[in-house]
Each structure stands twice: as structure tokens, then as C-alpha cells.
Design a protein around this motif. Structure first.
Motif, PDB file in Angstrom:
ATOM      1  N   ALA A 130       0.899  -1.191  -0.196  1.00 12.61           N
ATOM      2  CA  ALA A 130      -0.033   0.001  -0.337  1.00 12.61           C
ATOM      3  C   ALA A 130       0.983   1.135   0.045  1.00 12.61           C
ATOM      4  O   ALA A 130       1.975   1.285   0.694  1.00 12.61           O
ATOM      5  N   ILE A 131       0.691   2.116  -0.899  1.00  4.70           N
ATOM      6  CA  ILE A 131       1.210   3.352  -0.840  1.00  4.70           C
ATOM      7  C   ILE A 131       0.322   4.410  -0.236  1.00  4.70           C
ATOM      8  O   ILE A 131      -0.773   5.074  -0.687  1.00  4.70           O
ATOM      9  N   ARG A 132       0.483   4.687   0.952  1.00  7.94           N
ATOM     10  CA  ARG A 132      -0.585   5.260   1.785  1.00  7.94           C
ATOM     11  C   ARG A 132      -0.673   6.893   1.668  1.00  7.94           C
ATOM     12  O   ARG A 132      -1.510   7.808   1.950  1.00  7.94           O
ATOM     13  N   ASP A 133       0.247   7.718   0.851  1.00 11.14           N
ATOM     14  CA  ASP A 133       0.427   8.809   0.260  1.00 11.14           C
ATOM     15  C   ASP A 133      -0.927   9.059  -0.237  1.00 11.14           C
ATOM     16  O   ASP A 133      -1.302  10.119  -0.354  1.00 11.14           O
ATOM     17  N   TYR A 134      -1.417   8.030  -0.927  1.00 14.10           N
ATOM     18  CA  TYR A 134      -2.524   8.370  -2.064  1.00 14.10           C
ATOM     19  C   TYR A 134      -3.769   8.140  -1.055  1.00 14.10           C
ATOM     20  O   TYR A 134      -5.142   8.088  -2.014  1.00 14.10           O
ATOM     21  N   ASN A 147      -4.355  -0.513  -6.610  1.00 11.29           N
ATOM     22  CA  ASN A 147      -4.368  -1.313  -7.794  1.00 11.29           C
ATOM     23  C   ASN A 147      -3.460  -0.940  -8.541  1.00 11.29           C
ATOM     24  O   ASN A 147      -3.719  -0.806  -9.953  1.00 11.29           O
ATOM     25  N   ARG A 148      -2.272  -0.623  -8.096  1.00 12.09           N
ATOM     26  CA  ARG A 148      -1.309  -0.195  -9.207  1.00 12.09           C
ATOM     27  C   ARG A 148      -0.594  -1.423  -9.988  1.00 12.09           C
ATOM     28  O   ARG A 148      -0.473  -2.509  -9.171  1.00 12.09           O
ATOM     29  N   ASP A 149       0.013  -1.254 -11.076  1.00 10.75           N
ATOM     30  CA  ASP A 149       0.515  -2.167 -11.712  1.00 10.75           C
ATOM     31  C   ASP A 149       1.787  -2.791 -10.684  1.00 10.75           C
ATOM     32  O   ASP A 149       2.592  -1.918 -10.251  1.00 10.75           O
ATOM     33  N   MET A 150       1.756  -4.068 -10.501  1.00 15.63           N
ATOM     34  CA  MET A 150       3.071  -4.623 -10.035  1.00 15.63           C
ATOM     35  C   MET A 150       3.038  -4.467  -8.659  1.00 15.63           C
ATOM     36  O   MET A 150       4.185  -4.482  -7.944  1.00 15.63           O
ATOM     37  N   CYS A 151       1.989  -4.149  -8.166  1.00 13.54           N
ATOM     38  CA  CYS A 151       2.104  -3.861  -6.718  1.00 13.54           C
ATOM     39  C   CYS A 151       1.899  -5.031  -5.729  1.00 13.54           C
ATOM     40  O   CYS A 151       1.907  -4.717  -4.406  1.00 13.54           O
ATOM     41  N   THR A 152       1.368  -6.139  -6.116  1.00 14.79           N
ATOM     42  CA  THR A 152       0.780  -7.062  -5.050  1.00 14.79           C
ATOM     43  C   THR A 152       1.784  -8.632  -5.642  1.00 14.79           C
ATOM     44  O   THR A 152       1.040  -9.336  -6.475  1.00 14.79           O
ATOM     45  N   PRO A 153       2.808  -8.726  -5.198  1.00 16.44           N
ATOM     46  CA  PRO A 153       3.363 -10.166  -5.350  1.00 16.44           C
ATOM     47  C   PRO A 153       2.713 -10.915  -4.862  1.00 16.44           C
ATOM     48  O   PRO A 153       2.136 -10.947  -3.728  1.00 16.44           O
ATOM     49  N   ILE A 154       2.970 -12.453  -5.386  1.00 11.83           N
ATOM     50  CA  ILE A 154       1.781 -13.432  -5.036  1.00 11.83           C
ATOM     51  C   ILE A 154       2.725 -14.825  -5.284  1.00 11.83           C
ATOM     52  O   ILE A 154       3.232 -14.993  -6.399  1.00 11.83           O
TER      53      ILE A 154
END
Length: 262
Positions: A130-134, A147-154
Motif C-alpha cells: 500500500a502506498i498510503r500517500d494516496y 491497484n497499481r501495476d506490479m504492486c502485489t507479489p503473490i
């Protein structure tokens, strides 16, 4: 059984883990370092739980929810094991979130809690950055946060449900550059897996390869470009990810742009 989806020799294929090696669908036997890991299944609808651990809600100064706080995540947010995740240099509050991910195995609606595990295919590890600035509202994270591209490794693997005796009794840990920074336990979820499956299926149809990200416990910390972040769930696996900043991603974008115009 543990399975994976990988790119090897230019082909995307499934792999089974045996004796520490990957047995590919085409018959090859390779080491982990010889392949590129992809998300272990192609995600369908992805449900993400906010504030599903009371201690995490507390560290964000919110009371625990009385009903699940759920939002959806798009398919392009996901990357595999050992991948890069982009952190804008302008961001100041980017946090990891170690989560147990539940992968569904068949279609169902109006599923009762006592039948919920019949609809589970298996489990994997997710790191829901999470980028909580936004952030506009902790209860409804906006697209730029989650929901940013590439923000959730799994990944790396999908572990068959029959190999996990009790998914509500697992330890979660996060390590940043080798240092333990987060530790929690799935038994501390506010809403457990059977409850979530009953709740979600009460108003929409669940299908194979839909995924439920079940939330993260207390212990968040900022991450920066160059950090190696390891999220680990007991019995499920160890997911490695590296943070990269503007310099890396802008260079890649420029190279891609130049190549496409040759």
C-alpha cells in the motif's frame, strides 16, 4: 502438493515441486533459479480484506470493523516470486502487507460456513503493498493505493488445501533486508475463511481461481528502493520481492518505447 506457474525457455507452463526441484509440464526438471515465477494461478476476481486483524486496525487508529471491509483488485497488480515492485520516489509511506491468500476451486453461491472449505483449492502467500500517500479513506482504499501495476507479489506456490491442516492456525512473518519486522497469526483474523466465503457468496457467485486476500496483522514499516522484502506464511511458503524506484522503471519504460518504434 505444491504447484507453480513459470516461464521457462520462452514458454509459460505449470510445474510441480518435488524434492526441491520444479518438474515442468513439458517433462523438464529445473531449479527455481532457472525460471521466472508467475502468479501461481491466473487470478479471477480478487477480494481484498481491509482491517481484518484487530491489532492492525489499532495501529492505524481505527476500531475493528463489524462487517468485512472488502475491495477488489485488478489482474495487472500481480507479479510473481522474485519480481520487482515499483515505488515512486515521491512516495513517503509505502508499506508491505503479508497476507494468506485463499484460492477458490469451484463455482458456488450461497455457500454455508460448514461447506466453505469444499470450495477451496489451496493457499498461497501475498504481499499487498500500500502506498498510503494516496489514501483518501482507510475504509475504502482508492485505486492508486491498492491497484497499481506490479504492486502485489503473490506465490511462489499454490499449496493444496489438503496439505494445510488448519489455515486458521498459521504464523505470518515479514523480513526487510533480513530483519524480522512483522509477525502475526491467522487465528487473530476478525473474520475467518469460512465466514468470508459465506459472506461473499451470499451476494455474488464465486468461481475457480477467484482469490481472497485475508488481511495483514500489525507490524507495518516503510520500504524503500533497493529493499528486499520477504513475506512468509507457515506451511505455505516464502515470497521474495525487491523494491525499485523511478530510475529503474523509467529506464525500462524508455527502452520499451524505443524498441517499439524501431
Amino acid at each position: 502438493m505444491k504447484t507453480a506457474r513459470v516461464a521457462a525457455n520462452g514458454v509459460v507452463q505449470e510445474a510441480i515441486v518435488k524434492n526441491g526441484k520444479l518438474h515442468l509440464h513439458n517433462g523438464q526438471i529445473v531449479h527455481e533459479q532457472d525460471v521466472q515465477f508467475l502468479p501461481p494461478v491466473e487470478p479471477g476476481t480478487v477480494f481484498v480484506l481491509g482491517l481484518n486483524y484487530a491489532d492492525h486496525a489499532g495501529e492505524l487508529s481505527f476500531k475493528a470493523p463489524e462487517e468485512p471491509l472488502v475491495f477488489l483488485k485488478g489482474p495487472h497488480t500481480f507479479v510473481g516470486h522474485n519480481a520487482l515492485t515499483y515505488r515512486p520516489d515521491s512516495a513517503d509511506h509505502m508499506h508491505y502487507e503479508c497476507e494468506l491468500a485463499v484460492v477458490l476451486g469451484k463455482t458456488g453461491k450461497h455457500i454455508k460456513q460448514e461447506d466453505a472449505y469444499d470450495y477451496v483449492k489451496g493457499y498461497t502467500v501475498a504481499n499487498d503493498y500500500a502506498i498510503r500517500d494516496y489514501l483518501e479513506n482507510y475504509y475504502r482504499p482508492n485505486l492508486r493505493v491498492k491497484n497499481r501495476d506490479m504492486c502485489t507479489p503473490i506465490g511462489p506456490y499454490l499449496v493444496d488445501k489438503d496439505d494445510v491442516k488448519n489455515p486458521m492456525n498459521l504464523t505470518l512473518k515479514t523480513f526487510v533486508n533480513g530483519q524480522l519486522t512483522q509477525e502475526g497469526h491467522t487465528k487473530d483474523m476478525i473474520f475467518d475463511i469460512p465466514f468470508l466465503i459465506e459472506y461473499l457468496s451470499s451476494f455474488m457467485t464465486l468461481r475457480e481461481n477467484d482469490i481472497i486476500l485475508t488481511g495483514t496483522p500489525k507490524g507495518l514499516a516503510k520500504v524503500y528502493a533497493g529493499d528486499e522484502v520477504v513475506t512468509e506464511v507457515e506451511q505455505i511458503g516464502r515470497l521474495v520481492n525487491t523494491i525499485a524506484g523511478d530510475k529503474t522503471f523509467h529506464r525500462n519504460e524508455a527502452t520499451t518505447h524505443a524498441t517499439s518504434h524501431r
